[in-house]
Scaffold this active site. Structure first.
Site, short mmCIF file in Angstrom:
data_model
loop_
_atom_site.label_atom_id
_atom_site.label_comp_id
_atom_site.label_asym_id
_atom_site.label_seq_id
_atom_site.Cartn_x
_atom_site.Cartn_y
_atom_site.Cartn_z
N ASP A 156 6.66 -14.14 -2.38
CA ASP A 156 7.71 -13.39 -1.69
C ASP A 156 7.73 -11.91 -2.10
O ASP A 156 7.51 -11.04 -1.27
CB ASP A 156 9.08 -14.05 -1.90
CG ASP A 156 10.13 -13.59 -0.87
OD1 ASP A 156 9.76 -12.91 0.10
OD2 ASP A 156 11.31 -13.92 -1.04
N HIS A 182 3.91 -16.77 1.59
CA HIS A 182 5.05 -15.91 1.95
C HIS A 182 5.10 -14.69 1.04
O HIS A 182 5.40 -14.79 -0.15
CB HIS A 182 6.36 -16.69 1.83
CG HIS A 182 7.53 -15.95 2.36
ND1 HIS A 182 8.20 -16.32 3.51
CD2 HIS A 182 8.17 -14.83 1.93
CE1 HIS A 182 9.19 -15.48 3.75
NE2 HIS A 182 9.18 -14.56 2.78
N HIS A 226 12.22 -16.33 8.36
CA HIS A 226 13.12 -16.35 7.22
C HIS A 226 14.35 -17.12 7.71
O HIS A 226 14.99 -16.69 8.66
CB HIS A 226 13.53 -14.95 6.83
CG HIS A 226 12.52 -14.19 6.04
ND1 HIS A 226 11.29 -13.86 6.54
CD2 HIS A 226 12.56 -13.72 4.77
CE1 HIS A 226 10.61 -13.19 5.61
NE2 HIS A 226 11.35 -13.10 4.52
N TRP A 263 13.85 -6.30 -4.14
CA TRP A 263 14.47 -7.60 -4.38
C TRP A 263 14.11 -8.20 -5.73
O TRP A 263 14.78 -9.09 -6.21
CB TRP A 263 14.07 -8.58 -3.27
CG TRP A 263 14.57 -8.15 -1.93
CD1 TRP A 263 15.79 -8.45 -1.38
CD2 TRP A 263 13.89 -7.34 -0.95
NE1 TRP A 263 15.90 -7.88 -0.14
CE2 TRP A 263 14.76 -7.19 0.16
CE3 TRP A 263 12.64 -6.71 -0.91
CZ2 TRP A 263 14.42 -6.45 1.29
CZ3 TRP A 263 12.30 -5.97 0.22
CH2 TRP A 263 13.17 -5.84 1.30
N GLU A 320 18.47 -18.04 4.48
CA GLU A 320 18.31 -17.54 3.11
C GLU A 320 19.66 -17.09 2.60
O GLU A 320 19.97 -15.90 2.54
CB GLU A 320 17.29 -16.39 3.06
CG GLU A 320 16.95 -16.01 1.60
CD GLU A 320 16.00 -14.84 1.48
OE1 GLU A 320 15.62 -14.25 2.53
OE2 GLU A 320 15.62 -14.49 0.35
N HIS A 331 5.61 -10.02 1.00
CA HIS A 331 5.98 -8.77 1.69
C HIS A 331 5.14 -7.65 1.11
O HIS A 331 5.55 -6.98 0.15
CB HIS A 331 7.48 -8.47 1.51
CG HIS A 331 8.36 -9.47 2.17
ND1 HIS A 331 8.94 -9.27 3.40
CD2 HIS A 331 8.75 -10.71 1.77
CE1 HIS A 331 9.66 -10.32 3.74
NE2 HIS A 331 9.55 -11.22 2.76
FE FE2 Z 1 10.66 -13.03 2.42
#
Ligand code: FE2
Length: 424
Positions: free
Chosen positions: A308, A56, A209, A314, A212, A58
């Site tokens: 992630d 996972h 997703h 983030w 979350e 991005h």
């Molecule tokens: Fe994610």
């Protein structure tokens, strides 16, 4: 031709030789003869593992930290808003450059397969085109699997479904979703239904997703398990994050876990990000916010850990080091028994490979000759030390090397060099 001699394997075998020829593993055993002219790697009893796999990530957002500003609250929602501010400023050149830099880091860390979500809520599909290009560029070294991810909600964002479909037509591999970000719980459930049906129609995998949040009443994983079962997507669906499960009622979870297992939905926790983003609305005690990893595993669910985020809206840290991810997962889930620590190593290797559906993964005859020699003797020591990747091998070729870590103590009467790993 390349042979690794005297390696330890993650399953506990020791003194193992691995012979490779024409990019494939042709023999695994003890005391194999060394072919004339073969390149030899002396593992000296250290751990030879299949490559790390990130279930996972991005890659479109990675290494954008600080652009156009830093996430002040540290929350998921401010991160999504911040990414929305950055999107209009993106260029393909910058996206490709950042992604390639991350792939450099990944390969150096023995991370040779990544499932990356790519945001499709941009009518230009800039990020989709950029990452499809990167996927081709890096293919000799790294397997990049892409998920069409409607970051702003496939129902909430007007053109998201059309864009997602276009992304799949362009060659994106997996159907994504974000039900907890849709306007209502009902819309979230509807998004899971339509996206699972889209995946089933196209014969694709699906990775949502899912839940979350810290909301104990979020129920999208239940819906995902239901539609996976209904549509026969067994083993092809993944629930990513599942952080709300941390806060759910225990009775409800006792009903939910068998449903997830029955549908063979994979679960992906993202320990570094979950521990950072979740619990932000708590005072004290603060929830950890990571899903129930040992309980999912005990129920028979395949659980992987993902990175992630690395240096993006983030998360301000990260380094493509899946051992760092396993280390955090182990601590947050308090998985401290010997078996549980080994399970955390599996969560960034073999379990993640199952999520991606990688074929020919593992150190076995006939598989592509991909593996990593670590400066550690077993998976637990590898996690403890976030062990140095001494050699990274892809298709039988050494593609990255890092010198062994060591410390020099200038004390009279002691050896000049001490193994930093403090061998037992
Ligand atoms: Fe994610």
């Amino acid at each position: 031709m390349l042979i690794v001699r005297n390696a330890s394997l993650p399953d506990g075998r020791t003194g193992i030789d691995v012979l490779t020829e024409s990019g494939r593993i042709t023999a695994v055993g003890t005391n194999l003869p060394v072919p004339v002219g073969a390149e030899v790697i002396d593992a000296d009893g250290q751990l030879l593992t299949p490559p790390f796999v990130d279930a996972h990530f991005h890659m479109d957002a990675t290494l954008s930290y600080g652009r156009p500003r830093v996430n002040a609250s540290g929350t998921l929602l401010e991160g999504i808003a911040l990414w929305g501010e950055l999107k209009p400023q993106l260029t393909q050149e910058a996206l490709i450059e950042r992604a390639l830099q991350y792939c450099d880091w990944a390969v150096a860390k023995g991370l040779l397969a990544v499932r990356s979500h790519v945001d499709v809520c941009d009518d230009r599909l800039l990020a989709v085109e950029a990452l499809l290009h990167v996927k081709q560029l890096v293919a000799p070294w790294l397997d990049l699997q892409l998920v069409a991810f409607p970051q702003d909600g496939v129902l909430r964002s007007p053109k998201a479904l059309a864009n997602l479909t276009r992304a799949l037509d362009l060659g994106v591999d997996v159907v994504g979703g974000i039900p907890h970000f849709e306007r209502t719980m009902a819309d979230g459930a509807e998004s899971v239904r339509l996206l699972c049906e889209l995946a089933a129609e196209r014969g694709l995998r699906v990775d949502m997703h899912c839940d979350e949040s810290d909301d104990p009443l979020s129920r999208h994983i239940e819906t995902l398990a239901f539609h996976t079962q209904r549509l026969g997507l067994h083993g092809r669906a993944t629930g990513s994050h599942l952080t709300s499960m941390h806060s759910m009622d225990n009775y409800y979870v006792s009903k939910l876990l068998p449903l997830i297992a029955e549908a063979q939905v994979h679960a992906v926790a993202n320990p570094l990000i979950n521990i950072t983003l979740q619990g932000r609305h708590d005072t004290y005690p603060k929830r950890r916010g990571m899903t129930r990893v040992p309980e999912l595993m005990a129920a028979g669910v395949n659980v992987a850990f993902g990175q992630d985020c690395v240096m993006d809206p983030w998360y301000s840290l990260g380094s493509a080091d899946m051992l760092e991810v396993a280390h955090m997962g182990l601590h947050v889930a308090q998985m401290t028994s010997q078996a549980q620590m080994r399970a955390c190593f599996d969560a960034v290797t073999v379990n993640s490979a199952k999520v991606l559906g990688l074929e020919g993964y593992g150190i076995a005859v006939g598989n592509r000759a991909d593996f990593v020699l670590l400066q550690a003797h077993d998976p637990i020591e590898a996690i403890r030390l976030r062990a140095t990747r001494l050699k990274v091998v892809r298709s039988g070729q050494i593609i990255a090397s890092t010198p062994a870590a060591s410390a020099r103590l200038n004390l009279p009467g002691r050896p000049a060099t001490v193994d930093w790993a403090l061998r037992r």
